[in-house]
Write an enzyme that holds these catalytic residues in place. Structure first.
Site, mmCIF file in Angstrom:
data_model
loop_
_atom_site.group_PDB
_atom_site.id
_atom_site.type_symbol
_atom_site.label_atom_id
_atom_site.label_comp_id
_atom_site.label_asym_id
_atom_site.label_seq_id
_atom_site.Cartn_x
_atom_site.Cartn_y
_atom_site.Cartn_z
ATOM 1 N N THR A 32 0.876 -1.178 0.000
ATOM 2 C CA THR A 32 0.000 0.000 0.000
ATOM 3 C C THR A 32 0.912 1.226 0.000
ATOM 4 O OG1 THR A 32 -0.087 0.196 2.421
ATOM 5 C CG2 THR A 32 -1.754 -1.201 1.388
ATOM 6 N N ALA A 86 3.151 -1.233 4.823
ATOM 7 C CA ALA A 86 2.454 -0.040 5.303
ATOM 8 C C ALA A 86 3.495 1.070 5.404
ATOM 9 C CB ALA A 86 1.816 -0.306 6.665
ATOM 10 N N ILE A 114 7.374 -2.471 7.198
ATOM 11 C CA ILE A 114 7.390 -1.008 7.256
ATOM 12 C C ILE A 114 8.033 -0.470 5.977
ATOM 13 C CG2 ILE A 114 8.144 1.026 8.545
ATOM 14 C CD1 ILE A 114 6.131 -0.786 10.072
ATOM 15 N N LYS A 115 7.287 0.415 5.325
ATOM 16 C CA LYS A 115 7.777 0.977 4.061
ATOM 17 C C LYS A 115 8.350 2.362 4.346
ATOM 18 C CE LYS A 115 5.804 0.935 -0.599
ATOM 19 N NZ LYS A 115 4.508 0.987 -1.290
ATOM 20 N N VAL A 116 9.609 2.569 3.941
ATOM 21 C CA VAL A 116 10.257 3.866 4.176
ATOM 22 C C VAL A 116 10.790 4.397 2.845
ATOM 23 C CG1 VAL A 116 10.946 3.250 6.545
ATOM 24 C CG2 VAL A 116 12.550 2.862 4.658
#
Ligand code: E4P
Length: 217
Positions: A27, A56, A82-84
């Site tokens: 997402t 996310a 975790i998307k960074v």
């Protein structure tokens, strides 16, 4: 190659999961906006439907604030990734989170050197955006090929997650280049079934079968 759905639409995710075509979900803030739903609520629902990785994305741009957001997001479920973003603060956050055993997807990658940095930061996934590169007249797939070569040269375990996939040719090329994962809108995944000879062949088989007057069950 693993298939991730690039969407926050739960009905589409369920449909792909039921067909056995789904290994994970990605997402981003734009997809959350499109869904019109509460971020935490929708990500929690997705993580309940899909057992594979669910990305996310943090929206903070500074390391400490990213860590705070990540702390909240990773509590949702064990399959949350975790998307960074690919920035110095993003990679600092990546290093810290992976050190604590949390999976990290480094997003907005547009060059092989950026992918090298993400690999060194211990990213679980690197997301090169092939469609957006093609849009500005650069070759998205050349980037995938370069990253594959670099990661193989140094045995980086970071998985190449081909993102911004827009059509079946992107999927085919990503698979031929040995990408680990591709994430695409559900419509692109369903389009992989399509071939006019399959439709025509099925139609003629069914017509001939009807002419036999037989039944199997
Ligand atoms: C990846 O994780 C992104 O969500 C996505 O693939 C971006 O695709 P787009 O360029 O079609 O917006």
């Amino acid at each position: 190659m693993k298939f991730f759905a690039d969407t926050a639409e739960i009905a589409d995710i369920r449909e792909l999961a039921d067909a056995g075509l789904l290994d994970g979900v990605t997402t981003n803030p734009s997809l959350i906006k499109k869904s019109g739903r509460d971020f935490i609520e929708v990500v929690t629902e997705i993580a309940g439907v899909v057992s594979g990785p669910v990305s996310a994305e943090v929206v903070a741009t500074e390391h400490k604030a990213m860590m705070k957001e990540a702390e909240k997001l990773r509590k949702i479920a064990t399959n949350i990734v975790i998307k960074v973003p690919l920035t110095p603060d993003g990679l600092k956050t990546c290093k810290a989170l992976t050190g604590e055993g949390t999976m990290v997807n480094v997003t907005l990658c547009f060059s092989a050197n950026q992918a090298l940095l993400a690999g060194k930061a211990g990213a679980s996934f690197i997301s090169p955006f092939v469609g957006r590169l093609d849009d500005i007249g650069q070759s998205g797939m050349e980037l995938i090929s370069d990253i594959r070569q670099i990661y193989d040269n140094y045995d980086f375990p970071t998985e190449i997650l081909v993102a911004s996939v827009r059509n079946p040719i992107h999927v085919l090329d990503a698979a031929k280049l040995g990408a680990d994962v591709m994430t695409a809108p559900p419509a692109v995944i369903w389009s992989l079934f399509k071939h006019p000879l399959t439709d025509a062949g099925l139609e003629s088989f069914l017509k001939d079968w009807a002419a036999t007057g037989q039944k199997i069950a």
